[in-house]
Design a protein around this motif. Structure first.
Motif, short mmCIF file in Angstrom:
data_model
loop_
_atom_site.label_atom_id
_atom_site.label_comp_id
_atom_site.label_asym_id
_atom_site.label_seq_id
_atom_site.Cartn_x
_atom_site.Cartn_y
_atom_site.Cartn_z
N LEU A 46 -18.56 42.65 15.10
CA LEU A 46 -17.97 42.58 13.77
C LEU A 46 -18.76 43.38 12.74
CD1 LEU A 46 -16.78 39.91 15.21
CD2 LEU A 46 -16.42 39.11 12.87
N LEU A 47 -19.94 43.86 13.13
CA LEU A 47 -20.81 44.54 12.18
C LEU A 47 -20.48 46.03 12.10
CD1 LEU A 47 -24.21 42.89 13.22
CD2 LEU A 47 -22.52 42.06 11.57
N PRO A 48 -20.60 46.63 10.91
CA PRO A 48 -20.77 45.93 9.64
C PRO A 48 -19.44 45.35 9.18
CG PRO A 48 -20.59 48.27 9.25
CD PRO A 48 -20.56 48.09 10.75
N PHE A 49 -19.48 44.23 8.48
CA PHE A 49 -18.26 43.54 8.08
C PHE A 49 -18.07 43.61 6.57
CE2 PHE A 49 -21.76 40.48 8.31
CZ PHE A 49 -21.77 39.98 7.02
N SER A 50 -16.86 43.34 6.15
CA SER A 50 -16.55 43.14 4.73
C SER A 50 -16.54 41.64 4.46
CB SER A 50 -15.18 43.72 4.38
OG SER A 50 -15.13 45.10 4.62
N SER A 51 -16.89 41.26 3.24
CA SER A 51 -16.88 39.84 2.89
C SER A 51 -16.63 39.68 1.39
CB SER A 51 -18.21 39.18 3.26
OG SER A 51 -18.22 37.81 2.90
N SER A 52 -15.89 38.64 1.06
CA SER A 52 -15.68 38.28 -0.35
C SER A 52 -15.84 36.78 -0.49
CB SER A 52 -14.28 38.71 -0.82
OG SER A 52 -14.18 40.11 -0.86
N LEU A 53 -16.68 36.39 -1.44
CA LEU A 53 -16.93 34.97 -1.72
C LEU A 53 -16.20 34.61 -3.01
CD1 LEU A 53 -18.59 32.31 -1.18
CD2 LEU A 53 -20.31 33.28 -2.72
N PHE A 54 -15.17 33.78 -2.89
CA PHE A 54 -14.42 33.31 -4.06
C PHE A 54 -14.81 31.86 -4.34
CE2 PHE A 54 -11.76 36.75 -2.50
CZ PHE A 54 -11.33 37.37 -3.67
N VAL A 55 -15.15 31.59 -5.59
CA VAL A 55 -15.51 30.24 -6.02
C VAL A 55 -14.47 29.81 -7.06
CG1 VAL A 55 -17.27 28.77 -7.05
CG2 VAL A 55 -17.94 30.73 -5.62
N ILE A 56 -13.86 28.66 -6.82
CA ILE A 56 -12.78 28.19 -7.68
C ILE A 56 -13.24 26.95 -8.44
CG2 ILE A 56 -10.35 27.53 -7.76
CD1 ILE A 56 -10.78 30.27 -6.50
N ASN A 57 -13.38 27.07 -9.75
CA ASN A 57 -13.67 25.90 -10.59
C ASN A 57 -13.19 26.18 -12.01
OD1 ASN A 57 -15.82 27.27 -12.07
ND2 ASN A 57 -17.15 26.91 -10.30
N ASP A 58 -13.16 25.15 -12.84
CA ASP A 58 -12.61 25.28 -14.20
C ASP A 58 -13.38 26.27 -15.05
OD1 ASP A 58 -10.66 23.45 -13.56
OD2 ASP A 58 -11.69 21.73 -14.48
N ARG A 59 -14.70 26.29 -14.91
CA ARG A 59 -15.51 27.20 -15.73
C ARG A 59 -15.15 28.66 -15.44
NH1 ARG A 59 -20.00 30.24 -15.20
NH2 ARG A 59 -20.32 29.57 -13.04
#
Length: 255
Positions: A46-59
């Motif tokens: 899988l290397l190199p891979f793409s990645s996206s970290l989504f954080v869902i909160n009110d702020r």
């Protein structure tokens, strides 16, 4: 195999396998060395891979109100590769001027023992709020420009650790309406050869550069995918899909 698939192989043409066929191949390969050994040994494909970290909160949703487009779509907290605004990239097909930089070397480790955990490490973009376009153009050309707000991603080393004991895994995840993929790798990358881990924020820590690791708040959607170009080896694409199926099977036993 079907007669059509057999004929294609005889003629040296590529074939498409059904999900059932991929599952059968996965069972055969993982039966030989064990599913954990297969996952660890094949993870490097899988290397190199793409990645996206989504954080869902009110702020963060309140912060999205500052966007000049798609304020109901959440921007990624971190991205691999780095994605930035570039005036030269603004076209009819890319009106937001998003530029995806090359993917640099990165790593991924999965431990599915008593305390299952996913660790990814690499270099990419850290979301640092919004910046006026005039600030960016002034650095480059030193001339006045519009004050519209643009996502500001800063190049950083990234380390993400996600506990998987409460995670929900989805392989080949469909694009989600609430996520903004414009300053991320394309949703198609994750759908074709990737996975999504949905996990409570308190089970995820993010370390940016030399800062202390930070625990996330809210819901986390972590996307990982392998980008393929038209000239890439189709056998490698198949191996990645087999790895994904094995990962899905193994995660089902974690609960």
């Amino acid at each position: 195999m079907s007669p059509e698939q057999s004929a294609a192989i005889a003629e040296g043409r590529e074939i498409s396998l059904s999900e059932k066929q991929i599952e059968s191949i996965t069972d055969q390969l993982t039966a030989q060395a064990g599913i954990d050994s297969f996952l660890n040994a094949t993870c490097k494909e899988l290397l190199p891979f793409s990645s996206s970290l989504f954080v869902i909160n009110d702020r963060l949703w309140k912060m999205m109100d500052r966007k000049i487009w798609d304020c109901r779509k959440m921007l990624a907290m971190t991205t691999i590769p780095l994605c930035t605004w570039d005036h030269d990239c603004e076209t009819t097909r890319n009106p937001k001027g998003a530029r995806r930089w090359p993917i640099k070397s990165n790593s991924m480790d999965i431990d599915l023992g008593p305390k299952p955990v996913l660790k990814i490490q690499g270099e990419g973009g850290d979301f640092s709020g919004f910046i006026e376009q005039s600030h960016l153009t002034a650095r480059k050309w030193g001339i006045p420009d519009t004050r519209r707000l643009l996502p500001n991603y800063v190049f950083e080393s990234l380390r993400i650790e996600a506990n998987l004991d409460r995670a929900v895994l989805e392989i080949h995840p469909s694009p989600r309406d609430e996520l903004d993929y414009d300053f991320s790798d394309n949703a198609r990358v994750f759908f074709e050869h990737g996975f999504l881990v949905h996990v409570p924020g308190e089970d995820v820590t993010l370390q940016v550069g030399k800062r202390k690791p930070t625990q996330m708040a809210g819901d986390v959607l972590l996307l990982v995918g392998k980008r393929f170009d038209g000239d890439d080896d189709s056998n490698l694409e198949l191996l990645v899909d087999i790895w994904l199926k094995a990962f899905e099977k193994r995660m089902a036993s974690v609960k």
